[in-house]
Design a protein around this motif. Structure first.
Motif, PDB file in Angstrom:
ATOM      1  N   LEU A  83      -3.288  15.448  -0.936  1.00 42.48           N
ATOM      2  CA  LEU A  83      -2.638  15.111  -2.208  1.00 42.48           C
ATOM      3  C   LEU A  83      -2.046  16.342  -2.886  1.00 42.48           C
ATOM      4  O   LEU A  83      -1.263  16.209  -3.826  1.00 42.48           O
ATOM      5  CB  LEU A  83      -3.635  14.431  -3.149  1.00 42.48           C
ATOM      6  N   ASN A  84      -2.388  17.526  -2.415  1.00 46.89           N
ATOM      7  CA  ASN A  84      -1.830  18.751  -2.985  1.00 46.89           C
ATOM      8  C   ASN A  84      -0.610  19.236  -2.223  1.00 46.89           C
ATOM      9  O   ASN A  84       0.016  20.224  -2.617  1.00 46.89           O
ATOM     10  CB  ASN A  84      -2.902  19.853  -2.986  1.00 46.89           C
ATOM     11  N   GLN A  85      -0.258  18.559  -1.135  1.00 44.72           N
ATOM     12  CA  GLN A  85       0.915  18.952  -0.366  1.00 44.72           C
ATOM     13  C   GLN A  85       2.183  18.321  -0.945  1.00 44.72           C
ATOM     14  O   GLN A  85       2.130  17.275  -1.577  1.00 44.72           O
ATOM     15  CB  GLN A  85       0.759  18.525   1.090  1.00 44.72           C
ATOM     16  N   GLU A  86       3.310  18.973  -0.680  1.00 44.66           N
ATOM     17  CA  GLU A  86       4.595  18.367  -1.051  1.00 44.66           C
ATOM     18  C   GLU A  86       4.832  17.149  -0.169  1.00 44.66           C
ATOM     19  O   GLU A  86       4.694  17.233   1.056  1.00 44.66           O
ATOM     20  CB  GLU A  86       5.739  19.378  -0.873  1.00 44.66           C
ATOM     21  N   SER A  87       5.191  16.043  -0.800  1.00 46.85           N
ATOM     22  CA  SER A  87       5.286  14.786  -0.065  1.00 46.85           C
ATOM     23  C   SER A  87       6.598  14.072  -0.344  1.00 46.85           C
ATOM     24  O   SER A  87       7.209  14.249  -1.400  1.00 46.85           O
ATOM     25  CB  SER A  87       4.129  13.857  -0.457  1.00 46.85           C
ATOM     26  N   ILE A  88       6.993  13.256   0.614  1.00 48.38           N
ATOM     27  CA  ILE A  88       8.138  12.358   0.475  1.00 48.38           C
ATOM     28  C   ILE A  88       7.634  10.929   0.643  1.00 48.38           C
ATOM     29  O   ILE A  88       6.911  10.622   1.592  1.00 48.38           O
ATOM     30  CB  ILE A  88       9.223  12.640   1.531  1.00 48.38           C
ATOM     31  N   GLY A  89       7.997  10.045  -0.283  1.00 48.14           N
ATOM     32  CA  GLY A  89       7.632   8.637  -0.168  1.00 48.14           C
ATOM     33  C   GLY A  89       8.632   7.900   0.709  1.00 48.14           C
ATOM     34  O   GLY A  89       9.850   8.084   0.574  1.00 48.14           O
ATOM     35  N   VAL A 115       4.052  12.573   4.525  1.00 48.02           N
ATOM     36  CA  VAL A 115       4.694  11.272   4.364  1.00 48.02           C
ATOM     37  C   VAL A 115       3.755  10.331   3.615  1.00 48.02           C
ATOM     38  O   VAL A 115       2.620  10.101   4.041  1.00 48.02           O
ATOM     39  CB  VAL A 115       5.075  10.674   5.728  1.00 48.02           C
ATOM     40  N   VAL A 116       4.239   9.774   2.504  1.00 50.22           N
ATOM     41  CA  VAL A 116       3.440   8.869   1.683  1.00 50.22           C
ATOM     42  C   VAL A 116       4.026   7.464   1.756  1.00 50.22           C
ATOM     43  O   VAL A 116       5.240   7.283   1.645  1.00 50.22           O
ATOM     44  CB  VAL A 116       3.425   9.318   0.205  1.00 50.22           C
ATOM     45  N   SER A 117       3.164   6.476   1.948  1.00 48.04           N
ATOM     46  CA  SER A 117       3.613   5.094   1.920  1.00 48.04           C
ATOM     47  C   SER A 117       2.427   4.193   1.577  1.00 48.04           C
ATOM     48  O   SER A 117       1.359   4.681   1.215  1.00 48.04           O
ATOM     49  CB  SER A 117       4.249   4.706   3.263  1.00 48.04           C
ATOM     50  N   GLY A 118       2.636   2.873   1.705  1.00 47.70           N
ATOM     51  CA  GLY A 118       1.657   1.926   1.192  1.00 47.70           C
ATOM     52  C   GLY A 118       0.814   1.203   2.212  1.00 47.70           C
ATOM     53  O   GLY A 118       0.119   0.246   1.869  1.00 47.70           O
ATOM     54  N   LEU A 119       0.866   1.634   3.485  1.00 47.82           N
ATOM     55  CA  LEU A 119       0.060   1.048   4.550  1.00 47.82           C
ATOM     56  C   LEU A 119       0.247  -0.465   4.693  1.00 47.82           C
ATOM     57  O   LEU A 119      -0.674  -1.169   5.117  1.00 47.82           O
ATOM     58  CB  LEU A 119      -1.419   1.399   4.354  1.00 47.82           C
ATOM     59  N   ALA A 120       1.412  -0.944   4.299  1.00 44.48           N
ATOM     60  CA  ALA A 120       1.758  -2.348   4.563  1.00 44.48           C
ATOM     61  C   ALA A 120       2.343  -2.436   5.965  1.00 44.48           C
ATOM     62  O   ALA A 120       2.563  -1.419   6.634  1.00 44.48           O
ATOM     63  CB  ALA A 120       2.758  -2.844   3.530  1.00 44.48           C
ATOM     64  N   LYS A 121       2.614  -3.645   6.428  1.00 49.76           N
ATOM     65  CA  LYS A 121       3.273  -3.772   7.723  1.00 49.76           C
ATOM     66  C   LYS A 121       4.766  -3.496   7.545  1.00 49.76           C
ATOM     67  O   LYS A 121       5.259  -3.357   6.425  1.00 49.76           O
ATOM     68  CB  LYS A 121       3.032  -5.152   8.315  1.00 49.76           C
ATOM     69  N   GLY A 122       5.469  -3.377   8.647  1.00 49.63           N
ATOM     70  CA  GLY A 122       6.897  -3.108   8.553  1.00 49.63           C
ATOM     71  C   GLY A 122       7.195  -1.633   8.418  1.00 49.63           C
ATOM     72  O   GLY A 122       6.659  -0.796   9.157  1.00 49.63           O
ATOM     73  N   VAL A 123       8.039  -1.288   7.472  1.00 54.00           N
ATOM     74  CA  VAL A 123       8.486   0.089   7.281  1.00 54.00           C
ATOM     75  C   VAL A 123       7.314   1.026   6.987  1.00 54.00           C
ATOM     76  O   VAL A 123       7.223   2.125   7.548  1.00 54.00           O
ATOM     77  CB  VAL A 123       9.534   0.165   6.147  1.00 54.00           C
ATOM     78  N   CYS A 168       3.161  10.836  -6.465  1.00 50.53           N
ATOM     79  CA  CYS A 168       2.853  11.954  -5.560  1.00 50.53           C
ATOM     80  C   CYS A 168       4.004  12.277  -4.615  1.00 50.53           C
ATOM     81  O   CYS A 168       3.835  13.037  -3.658  1.00 50.53           O
ATOM     82  CB  CYS A 168       1.557  11.709  -4.797  1.00 50.53           C
ATOM     83  N   SER A 169       5.192  11.732  -4.880  1.00 48.64           N
ATOM     84  CA  SER A 169       6.355  11.980  -4.031  1.00 48.64           C
ATOM     85  C   SER A 169       7.351  12.901  -4.723  1.00 48.64           C
ATOM     86  O   SER A 169       7.693  12.702  -5.886  1.00 48.64           O
ATOM     87  CB  SER A 169       7.053  10.660  -3.677  1.00 48.64           C
ATOM     88  N   LYS A 170       7.829  13.882  -3.979  1.00 55.48           N
ATOM     89  CA  LYS A 170       8.903  14.744  -4.487  1.00 55.48           C
ATOM     90  C   LYS A 170      10.206  13.950  -4.568  1.00 55.48           C
ATOM     91  O   LYS A 170      11.035  14.173  -5.457  1.00 55.48           O
ATOM     92  CB  LYS A 170       9.083  15.946  -3.565  1.00 55.48           C
ATOM     93  N   ALA A 171      10.374  13.039  -3.632  1.00 55.26           N
ATOM     94  CA  ALA A 171      11.534  12.144  -3.594  1.00 55.26           C
ATOM     95  C   ALA A 171      11.114  10.881  -2.865  1.00 55.26           C
ATOM     96  O   ALA A 171      10.123  10.871  -2.129  1.00 55.26           O
ATOM     97  CB  ALA A 171      12.710  12.800  -2.881  1.00 55.26           C
ATOM     98  N   LEU A 172      11.862   9.815  -3.087  1.00 56.47           N
ATOM     99  CA  LEU A 172      11.581   8.535  -2.437  1.00 56.47           C
ATOM    100  C   LEU A 172      12.758   8.156  -1.547  1.00 56.47           C
ATOM    101  O   LEU A 172      13.910   8.212  -1.984  1.00 56.47           O
ATOM    102  CB  LEU A 172      11.363   7.443  -3.482  1.00 56.47           C
ATOM    103  N   VAL A 173      12.455   7.771  -0.309  1.00 60.78           N
ATOM    104  CA  VAL A 173      13.478   7.293   0.613  1.00 60.78           C
ATOM    105  C   VAL A 173      13.252   5.795   0.843  1.00 60.78           C
ATOM    106  O   VAL A 173      12.181   5.383   1.295  1.00 60.78           O
ATOM    107  CB  VAL A 173      13.441   8.035   1.957  1.00 60.78           C
ATOM    108  N   VAL A 174      14.257   4.995   0.517  1.00 64.06           N
ATOM    109  CA  VAL A 174      14.190   3.553   0.726  1.00 64.06           C
ATOM    110  C   VAL A 174      14.946   3.234   2.011  1.00 64.06           C
ATOM    111  O   VAL A 174      16.149   3.455   2.103  1.00 64.06           O
ATOM    112  CB  VAL A 174      14.800   2.778  -0.452  1.00 64.06           C
ATOM    113  N   ILE A 175      14.214   2.726   3.007  1.00 59.91           N
ATOM    114  CA  ILE A 175      14.811   2.455   4.319  1.00 59.91           C
ATOM    115  C   ILE A 175      15.602   1.150   4.317  1.00 59.91           C
ATOM    116  O   ILE A 175      16.734   1.087   4.800  1.00 59.91           O
ATOM    117  CB  ILE A 175      13.716   2.383   5.403  1.00 59.91           C
TER     118      ILE A 175
END
Length: 245
Positions: free
Chosen positions: A72-78, A106-114, A181-188
C-alpha cells in the motif's frame, strides 16, 4: 491507544463493517470487548495505516488484510473494467499491465473479467486486490486460485470483517479505496452505467487522472470509455502513452 484499536475492531464486527455505525459507536464511546481475531488488521490510529486513505472523506476505520501490507506504500495504477467484458478487453488488459507492472503496483477489485486479468498479469510483480466482502470470503468463486496466490505474495484488503457477504451496496463503497491508492486510473472497457463509472467518479473527486481505451464505433455495448473521453478523460490509444503517467 490500544483500547481504541480494540474498540474499533469490536465495533466493526458488530456492525458488519458499516462505516456510519462504527463512527457512531466511537463517538458515543460504546462499551466493547477485547477479541482475539484470526486475520491481521490495522486501524486508522495505527502508524501503518496508509496515507492514501487519509485523504478520503470517509477513510476506513479498519482494514483487514492478507499478504504484504507494505504494498500500500508503493506507487500504484488502478486498472478497472467490465466483469462481463469482451475478449478484446482481456487482450488490452494484458497489454496495459505488461507495460506498467515493472514500474507500478497494479490495483483492482478482484472481480471477474478485467480485474482478474489485471491481477493475474501482475502476479510476477506486485498487485493489490480490494474486495467488498469479508476478508475470508472468496468472491467470485471462479477467482479461487487467484485469491490463493495473492494472499501469499501479494495483498488482499477489505474494510469488512470475516463473514460479511458480498452485498451489492459494498462495491460502490469499496471503489473509493481503489481510487485513493491509485496514482492514475486506467479504464479498459465499460458500459455507460456500471461500477466502473463509480470508481471514475471517486477519482475525479480526488483529482486522480483517468485514462480510457477507446471502443470501436460499432460496439454499442461498451460505450462507457468513449463517453468518458468525450467528457474529458485522457485517451489511451498506444501503451507507450502510459510512460507519461
Amino acid at each position: 491507544m490500544n483500547h481504541l484499536r480494540e474498540a474499533i475492531l469490536y465495533y466493526s464486527i458488530q456492525s458488519m463493517g458499516d462505516w456510519s455505525k462504527i463512527a457512531k459507536a466511537i463517538h458515543n464511546k460504546e462499551t466493547f470487548k477485547t477479541i482475539e481475531y484470526p486475520f491481521p488488521y490495522i486501524t486508522i490510529i495505527d502508524k501503518e495505516y496508509p496515507e492514501a486513505f487519509k485523504k478520503l472523506r470517509y477513510p476506513p476505520w479498519i482494514l483487514f488484510y492478507q499478504g504484504n501490507l507494505s504494498l500500500l506504500n508503493q506507487e500504484s495504477i488502478g486498472i478497472v473494467g467490465s466483469r462481463q467484458c469482451s475478449n478484446q478487453a482481456l487482450i488490452n488488459t494484458k497489454r496495459v499491465v505488461n507495460h506498467i507492472k515493472a514500474k507500478y503496483c497494479v490495483v483492482s477489485g478482484l472481480a471477474k473479467g478485467v480485474d482478474a486479468m489485471a491481477h493475474q498479469c501482475a502476479l510476477d510483480c506486485y498487485t493489490i486486490g480490494i474486495i467488498g466482502c469479508g476478508i475470508d470470503r472468496i468472491y467470485p468463486k471462479c477467482n479461487e486460485s487467484l485469491f490463493a496466490q495473492m494472499k501469499e505474495k501479494q495483498l488482499i484488503v477489505s474494510e469488512y470483517p470475516m463473514g460479511v457477504p458480498p452485498y451489492a451496496k459494498n462495491f460502490p463503497w469499496r471503489n473509493r479505496l481503489i481510487a485513493a491508492c491509485s496514482k492514475a486510473l486506467v479504464v479498459i472497457e465499460a458500459k455507460e452505467k456500471s461500477g466502473t463509472m463509480l470508481t471514475v467518479n471517486e477519482c475525479l473527486e480526488l483529482s486522480i487522472p483517468v485514462y480510457c481505451l477507446p471502443t470501436a464505433f460499432e460496439n454499442r455495448e461498451y460505450l462507457g470509455c468513449n463517453s468518458l473521453i468525450y467528457n474529458g478523460a485522457y485517451i489511451l490509444f498506444d501503451e507507450k502513452m502510459l510512460d507519461d503517467i
